[in-house]
Design an enzyme around this catalytic site. Structure first.
Site, PDB file in Angstrom:
ATOM      1  N   GLU A  64      45.125  33.499  38.913  1.00 27.65           N
ATOM      2  CA  GLU A  64      45.177  32.268  38.111  1.00 27.65           C
ATOM      3  C   GLU A  64      46.306  31.323  38.499  1.00 27.65           C
ATOM      4  O   GLU A  64      47.089  30.881  37.660  1.00 27.65           O
ATOM      5  CB  GLU A  64      45.268  32.614  36.620  1.00 27.65           C
ATOM      6  CG  GLU A  64      44.053  33.367  36.120  1.00 27.65           C
ATOM      7  CD  GLU A  64      43.968  33.443  34.598  1.00 27.65           C
ATOM      8  OE1 GLU A  64      44.927  33.044  33.917  1.00 27.65           O
ATOM      9  OE2 GLU A  64      42.929  33.895  34.088  1.00 27.65           O
ATOM     10  N   GLU A 114      38.220  39.352  34.912  1.00 26.86           N
ATOM     11  CA  GLU A 114      38.680  39.385  33.523  1.00 26.86           C
ATOM     12  C   GLU A 114      37.588  38.792  32.662  1.00 26.86           C
ATOM     13  O   GLU A 114      37.010  37.742  33.005  1.00 26.86           O
ATOM     14  CB  GLU A 114      39.975  38.583  33.323  1.00 26.86           C
ATOM     15  CG  GLU A 114      41.212  39.268  33.840  1.00 26.86           C
ATOM     16  CD  GLU A 114      42.494  38.503  33.548  1.00 26.86           C
ATOM     17  OE1 GLU A 114      42.592  37.858  32.479  1.00 26.86           O
ATOM     18  OE2 GLU A 114      43.392  38.542  34.403  1.00 26.86           O
TER      19      GLU A 114
END
Ligand code: BG6
Length: 463
Positions: free
Chosen positions: A162, A356
């Site tokens: 991320e 995720e």
């Protein structure tokens, strides 16, 4: 169901949210440790987290009992090279060797992230970390060390988790919002992180041509609240900015036009050197990980600030009246995952892994020693059904690592916000023993994995 025999069913954690032992075993301080300390009067910090450093053997046994085919975790850079660019800490290397051996011995593929929000703090103190080009060399050296020491057993690597979130939260990079140069430093760090990721990819491809390696992008699906041109155009722009512009920068051999435009609009010109595009091209990933939790709606009318300027934060806070939400405002929208996977695969044609995806809620251990987390079971079932449909429609999806395996320290909300399949018995300000207790969702997911995704109890509405 569409899942192939080798589909990587699993679950995930990250070092600073799981390990604890923040200064034990020779580990150096990281930006994640520092950031957690800033918030330590409100919630647990990373000093103990969920004590994975001392519970990992028990956790591997639980992963085996779950029937997991993969476990995604991150290596703490500061545990293996405490100063980021200096001496190697052999004790840290040995810790990960033991973990990887234990996983491989029970048939679980390690999916390893090199950087999950935890840059060695010594690099911040030395030269401002990724705002300085020297951090690229330091990261490549660290990545090479990991490939040398673990690459014989690790065949799935994630370079950076991320980046698209990190560069919007200055403290994650080691900066503070009150620094007048903060925006310029974040932009330069963003640019350098693309180069660092590319250099790690190129190095891995050369050392381990059979491995898959790529970045992990946070990917919220963004819809317009109404069909007004304001909402539609803003949703489009935000979707590009949040997901597809970063994905293009990683995969295309040059920084995306969208990111260049955003820097220009902010009056920022990151330093770019001749030859950088060759680095990006040589470091194109051969797979991509996406973290996908929910969809978001953009309501421009509700989000106009002073002078009609859009307040992006407020735009994101709009609620879709058709969906449920977590206490923290994350929607429950499984069908949007199919859309996300199609959008992503048809643009980039890379094998994908959902690294995720998870449901958070406040939880307490029941008198019967477990947690009856029916909503999380629904969440898993319906997201798996959505993935199944995307695969049927042609998406090359190779794995799913539910977030999180055990409860972890939520990066924004400490122990109050739990995601795990396994309850960890600690509170924000009472560490207790961090005992593990599988929740109902653990046993549900075990059945789902055993049936290779065929054991869904009912097909969700609308699929
Ligand atoms: C992702 C991160 O952004 O979202 C995880 O990679 C994080 O580290 C997860 O835990 C959920 O966010 P939060 O803030 O609820 O922990």
């Amino acid at each position: 169901m569409a899942f192939t025999e080798g589909f990587l069913w699993g679950a995930a954690t990250s070092a600073f949210q799981y390990e604890g032992a923040a200064t034990e075993g020779g580990k150096g301080w990281s930006t994640a440790d520092e950031r957690c300390c800033l918030n330590a009067s409100n919630q647990a910090d990373a000093s103990v987290a969920v004590d994975g450093y001392h519970h990992w053997e028990e956790d591997v046994a639980l992963l085996k009992e779950l029937g997991a085919k993969a476990y995604r975790f991150s290596i703490s850079w500061a545990r293996v090279i405490p100063t980021g660019d200096g001496e190697v800490n052999e004790e840290g290397v040995a810790f990960y060797n033991r973990l990887i051996d234990a996983l491989v011995n029970v048939g679980i593929a390690p999916v390893v992230t090199l950087l999950h929000f935890d840059i060695p703090f010594a690099l911040v103190e030395k030269y401002g970390a990724f705002a300085d080009r020297r951090a690229i060399d330091a990261f490549e050296r660290y990545a090479r060390l990991c490939f040398e020491r673990f690459g014989d057993r690790v065949k799935h690597w994630i370079t950076v988790n991320e980046q698209n979130v990190m560069v919007r939260i200055p403290e994650m990079l080691g900066y503070t919002a009150d620094d007048p140069d903060c925006a310029a430093k974040c932009a330069q760090a963003n640019y350098h992180l693309y180069l660092a990721s590319a250099r790690a990819v190129a190095c891995c491809k050369q050392m381990w041509p059979d491995a898959l390696i790529g970045p992990d992008v946070s990917y919220p699906t963004i819809f317009a609240m109404t069909c007004s041109p304001d909402d539609v155009n803003t949703a489009f722009d935000l979707q590009q900015m949040m997901a597809f512009d970063p994905m293009r920068s990683y995969t295309s051999g040059h920084i995306s036009l969208g990111e260049l435009r955003a820097w220009k609009a902010a009056g920022i010109t990151p330093t770019m050197l001749p030859g950088d595009e060759e680095i990006l091209a040589a470091g194109a990933p051969n797979f991509m990980a996406v973290n996908w939790y929910c969809s978001t709606v953009v309501d421009t009318a509700a989000a106009e600030g002073e002078g009609g300027v859009l307040n992006i934060g407020a735009a994101f806070r709009a609620r879709n009246p058709y969906l449920d939400y977590t206490e923290w405002g994350w929607s429950y929208d499984p069908r949007a995952l199919r859309i996300a996977l199609r959008e992503c695969y048809e643009r980039f044609h890379l094998p994908l892994m959902v690294c995720e995806n998870g449901w958070s809620q406040r939880e307490e251990l029941g008198a019967d020693g477990t947690v009856h987390d029916a909503k999380r079971i629904d969440y898993i079932r319906e997201h798996v059904a959505s993935m199944s449909q995307a695969i049927d429609e042609g998406v090359d999806l190779i794995g799913y690592t539910y977030w999180s395996f055990v409860d972890i320290l939520s990066s924004s909300d400490g122990m109050g916000k739990r995601y795990g399949l396994v309850y960890v018995d600690r509170e924000d300000f009472d560490e207790k023993e961090c005992a593990r207790h599988p929740k109902d969702s653990f046993w549900y997911y075990q059945k789902l994995i055993a049936s290779n995704g065929a054991g869904l109890e009912r097909v969700p509405r609308g699929l």
